[in-house]
Structure formats: structure tokens, C-alpha cells
Scaffold this motif. Structure first.
Motif, mmCIF file in Angstrom:
data_model
loop_
_atom_site.group_PDB
_atom_site.id
_atom_site.type_symbol
_atom_site.label_atom_id
_atom_site.label_comp_id
_atom_site.label_asym_id
_atom_site.label_seq_id
_atom_site.Cartn_x
_atom_site.Cartn_y
_atom_site.Cartn_z
ATOM 1 N N GLY A 1 -7.305 4.859 -1.376
ATOM 2 C CA GLY A 1 -6.730 5.823 -0.442
ATOM 3 C C GLY A 1 -5.227 5.925 -0.600
ATOM 4 N N ALA A 2 -4.568 4.773 -0.792
ATOM 5 C CA ALA A 2 -3.118 4.782 -0.947
ATOM 6 C C ALA A 2 -2.716 5.367 -2.293
ATOM 7 C CB ALA A 2 -2.571 3.367 -0.796
ATOM 8 N N ILE B 1 -11.303 1.000 -0.265
ATOM 9 C CA ILE B 1 -10.936 2.288 0.312
ATOM 10 C C ILE B 1 -9.427 2.370 0.561
ATOM 11 C CG2 ILE B 1 -11.164 3.703 2.390
ATOM 12 C CD1 ILE B 1 -14.121 2.878 2.410
ATOM 13 N N SER B 2 -8.841 1.283 1.087
ATOM 14 C CA SER B 2 -7.404 1.317 1.343
ATOM 15 C C SER B 2 -6.611 1.471 0.051
ATOM 16 C CB SER B 2 -6.953 0.040 2.057
ATOM 17 O OG SER B 2 -7.531 -0.017 3.326
ATOM 18 N N LEU B 3 -7.024 0.716 -0.981
ATOM 19 C CA LEU B 3 -6.304 0.800 -2.256
ATOM 20 C C LEU B 3 -6.409 2.194 -2.853
ATOM 21 C CD1 LEU B 3 -7.166 -2.567 -4.039
ATOM 22 C CD2 LEU B 3 -4.917 -1.802 -3.297
ATOM 23 N N GLY C 1 -4.383 7.495 -4.018
ATOM 24 C CA GLY C 1 -4.776 8.893 -4.139
ATOM 25 C C GLY C 1 -6.088 9.034 -4.891
ATOM 26 N N ILE D 1 -6.152 8.934 5.331
ATOM 27 C CA ILE D 1 -6.013 9.052 3.881
ATOM 28 C C ILE D 1 -5.791 10.510 3.502
ATOM 29 C CG2 ILE D 1 -7.332 8.932 1.729
ATOM 30 C CD1 ILE D 1 -8.495 6.283 2.835
ATOM 31 N N LEU E 1 0.830 -1.216 0.000
ATOM 32 C CA LEU E 1 0.000 0.000 0.000
ATOM 33 C C LEU E 1 0.858 1.257 0.000
ATOM 34 C CD1 LEU E 1 -2.928 -0.688 2.511
ATOM 35 C CD2 LEU E 1 -3.068 -0.408 0.045
ATOM 36 N N LEU F 1 -2.768 4.247 7.893
ATOM 37 C CA LEU F 1 -3.486 3.528 6.838
ATOM 38 C C LEU F 1 -3.104 2.047 6.839
ATOM 39 C CD1 LEU F 1 -5.262 3.674 4.200
ATOM 40 C CD2 LEU F 1 -3.163 4.059 2.967
#
Lengths: 317, 301
Positions: free
Chosen positions: B158-159, B154-156, B161, A277, A26, A285
């Protein structure tokens, strides 16, 4: 039984490693250098290099991964860039708040789903069955963050009956079991429970309908057993399937509560993830994602084990 | 937003040496069953209307969806010149809701289509080849299954952008594993049928077997499953935009509109809820249509 649970746990190890790899990745999916989040863009190159060396970003990726994994396994998730506090503490606090909401929503969804689904399966009139089918359709189709806003509009803005956001009265830190705190829980719990309600109602209805058509039910009826006693037999047979679906839903609910937590400013993992985020707080995160994913894996394992315990027909292969 | 993997069971397999004629018979009966299902037809018509109006938006005589007006902010429904009122920047809501369908539908359907292509290919390969390939593909999918779907999306994104492309990528990644699992399980079932053995015994090359015997039998269930994901995808894509992770302002998109109109819930609550109504209707129609297709195609869930 214990042996079965242990064996399943061992099977999880490669999956867990895969999960950790994905979570590690990530940071590197993020645009730009991972260091660029903490240093101003005009920082001198020596400082950036020093920091890179300090955080180990100058090493090759596999080495970075192993180092990160080793540190993480000891329970050290790093330090939040936004607050400077350890990630583990931040995530633990938020996780507790999320769990409270999730348990309430799961209980609400499951009890309602069992009642509605059973009623629909038993219903002689088509209207009841249609109505329940419609409710479950709405449950799976409604954008739950929109429902959350609608609930706020109706119950907070128009009626002024329930608080629109927060975990408790102003200046409250953390959750307590008292009236004001419970009042703050009502709307988020309802909004969070609609999806599992829709899915589980569907499952309960179809499972019970299927069981009602089985020969053993006819036999029990012919024997003259009372309807109440027959219902107990039916529920017992339907339990494994329904529990399994509910378990999966409960896990999704914990991971998926981010939208609801955002609407209600509920200080849980979703809220934490959301603010991380936007502050580009990558350690938070990573930490939150990792903790939630592991919880989800463990929950799924528990559901599997409980299912085989409840239902001896499932082979423990 | 629950990605469940239903244990799909195949209906009556399309079995006959002359696959071509037999298949036509099957699709004919599917069409006949669909034509007798009023709910599915109504949903299809509503969806076609939503899609068509959003595509034809520039020619519908609507107001400019980007034109702001400081003196006409948050006008109520039915105000002169603005049938559905105006948003927080004075832009015409009707135009934005109709134009919004473009991005909202695109962001929901595209990831499922991508996932269908990639996940279907991986799943059929895993199911048909079995053995090590199966192990490798399916265990990789297990890793993605260890995440709740919303969290993964969301994590993907979010990372990676904010931005529409990243949302599409993240959502495609979320939907590949479930489609792959379903494809693998139906393909494994089909592989066990006698006609596959018969074809192999008669010397048909693997590719021919896949093309003629496997694809014909697995595409139906996989497609039905994929259509059931569209409503989830639309809600999830809108959710990402709602969080500020998807489409960027000032583009009209239902999730983003819900987000920016949140500040208006005390001033004009009905207006603030409108974009969600669009998401809700679209998603209900996709769900009902998927149910209708499932029934018509005789795929047991």
C-alpha cells in the motif's frame, strides 16, 4: 508469574522500537515526496518548502524519526489527510468494529475446531477422521475473500436471507447488540473464521491423538475411569498447545480481516486501511498499521503468559 | 493466511562419512514413498496441467483474452463460442482463466522462491555461526514477526503503491522471516550433531562443513516448509490484486478478475465466482503436495 510477564514486556521494547522504525519507513517507501500527497502538483515551490518545514520533512531522517516517535508516544498519531480528523479517533472507532468481528470469528472457529478436532482424534471410523481432515484442508486452502463473495451470492443474492454488506441497517453508525446488527455480522464472521478453523482443527486433532497414545491415558482406562472423565484429562493436557495456536490465529485474524472487511464494507481497521491506501492518506496508513502491530505483539505476549500459567511444565526461562 | 512456524524436527539425519552415497539412498526412498502416494501424484499432475496450459495458452486455440466486446458482456456459461461465458467487458472467460494462471502462479511462487533464497541464507548463517550474528539476524526477524502477515503485505505494498513489482517485493519480505526462523532452528539442531564436531575436529573448513554436512540435512525440511507457503502466497498475491494493489488491469489475473467481476454477482453469480475456484484448486493442490512431500521426506511438523 507477574515477574515473568514483566520481563517479557521488557524484552518487547527493542522489538517495539523496530516496529516503529518500520512503520515510520512506510511513509518514505511511498513514491515521491511525502508532501506531494497533500499539495497539488503545480503548487509554488515556496509553499511546498513552507509545508515541508511545518511537517518537519526538511530535517534529516533520524531527527524526523525521533520527533515522530516522541509525538506518537503521547498518543498523537497526526491528522488524517482525507477527513481532517485526528488519526487516533479514526483508528479507535475502526478498531472497535474490527474487534467485534474478530471476537465472534474467534469464538466460532475455536469452538468448532475443538469439537471437530476431538471428534476426529476419537473417531473409530476412518470416514469421520477423513472428513475432518478434509474440512481443515479446505479451511487453510480457500481464498477467504472469495468465500466471502460466494457466501454473499448464496445467502444474499440467491436466498435474500442475510444482508450483503454494512455493519447494520442503513444509516447505522456503529455497532449495537440487536437483531439487525447481528444479522449483518453472520456472513463476515463465517468468512473470517475459515482460516483459523482449518489451522486449529489440525492442531487439536494431532495434539489429542498424541495425548490419547500416552501411557497415562492407558492407566486411567485400566483404572476404570469413565470416558467422559478421561476426556477432561485429555483436554486439559491439550489446552496449552491449542490455546497458543488459537491466540496466534486470533491476531492474524485481526490483521488479516482487511479483505473480508472490504468485501462486506465493514467499517473496521481493514476498511480504513484500504481507503487510506487509495486516498494516499499516509498518516492513517501509519497509525492503523502501528496500532494493529502493537495489538498483535501484546496478544502474542498474553498468549505466552497464559500458556505458561496453564501448563506448569513450560519453564519460565 | 496464517504464517505459522512449525517447530520442525529433523527426521533421521543423513549420517555417514560417505555423505554422497548415503544421500542418494535417502532421496531414493523419498521417491519410492512419493510414488506410492496417490493423493500427491494426482495433485502434482493437476498442478502440472495448470502450469502447462497457462504457459502454452497462446497455442491452445483460445480466444484473445484482451479482446473486449460491448454486446457480449457477462454472457452465461456455455454460450456459443464462449464455453465459460464472458466477463464484464465481454472478454472470453476461459481464455482469461487459463492466461490468468501465468500471473497468478508467478506472483505466488516467485516471492516464496526469493524468500527461500534470502531467508534460507540468513537462517543457515544465523544457525551455523550462532552468537552475535544469530542475535542480530533473529532479532531483526522478530520485528517482522510483530506484524500479522497479511497486514505487513498490505501496508508495504500500500505504501509503495500498486503494481506487480511492489507486490512481489512486499510478499518476499513477508515470507523471509518465517523461512529464516525455520532454517535457523534446523541448522542449530544439525550443528549439535556429533558428525559436525567430528568434521571440525578433523580440520574441515567451515564452508565445507556447511556444504557437505549442514546443507544436506537442512535443505529438505526448509524446502518442505517453503512449499507449504506457496498456497498462502498465491492466496495473498490474489488478495492484493483483489484490493487493487497488485497486478493492474487489463492483465488477466485471478484475484483481479474476482475484483472486477464483483459487480456481476447479481447478474451472473456463477461467472463471478469462477476465478476463485481456480485459486482454491491451485492452493489445495499445493497444500496436499506439501503434506505428501513432508511425509515422504520424513520431516515431522
Amino acid at each position: 508469574m507477574l515477574l515473568y510477564a514483566l520481563r517479557r514486556l521488557v524484552y518487547l521494547i527493542p522489538v517495539a522500537l523496530g516496529v516503529s522504525l518500520l512503520v515510520f519507513a512506510l511513509v518514505h517507501l511511498a513514491p515521491g515526496d511525502p508532501i506531494s500527497a497533500i499539495v497539488p502538483p503545480d503548487a509554488p515551490k515556496e509553499v511546498v518548502d513552507k509545508l515541508k518545514e511545518y511537517y518537519g520533512f526538511d530535517k534529516p531522517l533520524p531527527v524526523q524519526y525521533l520527533r515522530w516517535l516522541g509525538v506518537t508516544l503521547t498518543g498523537d498519531f497526526g491528522t488524517s489527510i482525507g477527513t481532517g480528523r485526528p488519526v487516533a479517533t479514526e483508528v479507535a472507532t475502526a478498531f472497535g468494529n474490527t474487534i467485534i468481528l474478530a471476537i465472534a470469528a474467534t469464538l466460532l472457529a475455536f469452538s468448532l475446531a475443538v469439537i471437530l478436532g476431538t471428534a476426529a482424534a476419537y473417531a473409530k471410523s476412518r470416514i469421520v477422521d477423513r472428513l475432518v481432515t478434509f474440512i481443515s484442508l479446505v479451511g487453510v486452502s480457500v481464498p477467504h475473500f472469495w468465500l466471502a463473495i460466494v457466501l454473499v451470492i448464496i445467502f444474499s443474492v440467491e436466498l435474500g436471507a442475510l444482508p450483503p454488506m454494512g455493519i447494520g441497517p442503513e444509516n447505522a453508525t456503529g455497532w449495537r447488540l440487536d437483531g439487525p446488527h447481528l444479522a449483518h455480522m453472520v456472513l463476515p464472521t463465517i468468512a473470517l473464521s475459515v482460516i483459523p478453523l482449518g489451522v486449529v482443527t489440525r492442531t487439536v486433532r494431532s495434539t489429542i491423538k498424541e495425548i490419547l497414545g500416552m501411557e497415562f491415558v492407558t492407566a486411567l482406562r485400566a483404572k476404570g475411569m469413565s470416558d467422559g472423565r478421561i476426556l477432561l484429562h485429555v483436554l486439559k493436557n491439550a489446552a496449552p498447545t491449542c490455546l497458543a495456536v488459537m491466540g496466534l490465529q486470533a491476531g492474524n485474524l485481526i490483521g488479516g480481516s482487511i479483505l473480508i472487511e472490504t468485501v462486506f464494507a465493514w467499517p473496521g481497521t481493514g476498511f480504513l486501511l484500504n481507503s487510506a491506501i487509495f486516498r494516499r492518506d499516509l498518516p492513517i496508513l501509519q497509525g492503523t498499521t502501528l496500532v494493529l502491530a502493537f495489538f498483535f505483539m501484546m496478544l502474542n505476549l498474553a498468549v505466552d503468559v497464559i500458556q505458561t500459567m496453564v501448563d506448569p511444565r513450560i519453564k519460565r526461562g | 493466511m496464517a504464517l505459522q512456524t512449525p517447530s520442525l524436527e529433523l527426521g533421521a539425519p543423513v549420517m555417514a562419512p560417505a555423505a554422497a552415497t548415503a544421500t542418494r539412498g535417502y532421496w531414493q526412498s523419498v521417491r519410492r514413498r512419493l510414488a506410492r502416494d496417490p493423493v500427491t501424484i494426482v495433485c502434482a499432475v493437476v498442478l502440472i496441467l495448470i502450469v502447462a496450459s497457462s504457459l502454452a495458452a497462446p497455442w491452445l486455440g483460445l480466444a484473445d483474452p484482451y479482446k473486449t466486446s460491448m454486446i457480449r458482456r457477462l454472457n452465461a456459461l456455455g454460450s456459443p463460442g464462449h464455453l465459460l461465458g464472458t466477463d464484464e467487458l465481454g472478454r472470453d472467460m476461459l481464455a482469461r482463466l487459463i492466461y490468468g494462471g501465468r500471473l497468478s502462479l508467478f506472483m505466488g511462487v516467485t516471492p516464496v522462491a526469493c524468500a527461500l533464497l534470502i531467508g534460507g541464507l540468513l537462517g543457515i548463517t544465523a544457525g551455523f555461526l550462532g552468537g552475535r550474528t544469530n542475535m542480530l539476524i533473529m532479532r531483526t526477524m522478530d520485528v517482522f514477526y510483530a506484524f500479522p502477515s497479511v497486514l505487513l503485505a498490505i501496508s508495504l505494498s500500500g505504501a509503495m503503491g500498486a503494481g506487480a513489482e511492489n507486490t512481489l517485493l512486499a510478499l518476499s519480505l513477508v515470507f523471509i522471516p518465517p523461512i529464516c526462523r525455520v532454517s535457523e532452528s534446523v541448522t542449530t539442531q544439525v550443528r549439535g550433531f556429533d558428525f559436525v564436531d567430528a568434521a571440525r575436529a578433523s580440520g574441515a573448513p567451515s564452508l565445507t562443513i556447511v556444504r557437505v554436512h549442514v546443507l544436506g540435512n537442512v535443505l529438505g525440511p526448509i524446502l518442505v516448509y517453503a512449499t507449504s507457503l506457496i498456497s498462502v502466497a498465491i492466496i495473498l498475491a490474489a488478495g492484493l490484486s483483489f484490493l487493487g494493489l497488485g497486478v493492474k488491469p487489463p492483465e488477466p489475473e485471478w484475484g483481479l478478475m474476482l475484483n472486477t467481476l464483483r459487480q456481476a454477482i447479481y447478474v451472473n453469480p456463477v461467472l463471478a465466482a469462477l476465478p476463485g475456484v481456480m485459486i482454491f484448486f491451485t492452493s489445495i493442490c499445493f497444500n496436499l503436495m506439501s503434506d505428501g512431500l513432508r511425509a515422504a521426506m520424513d520431516v515431522k511438523a
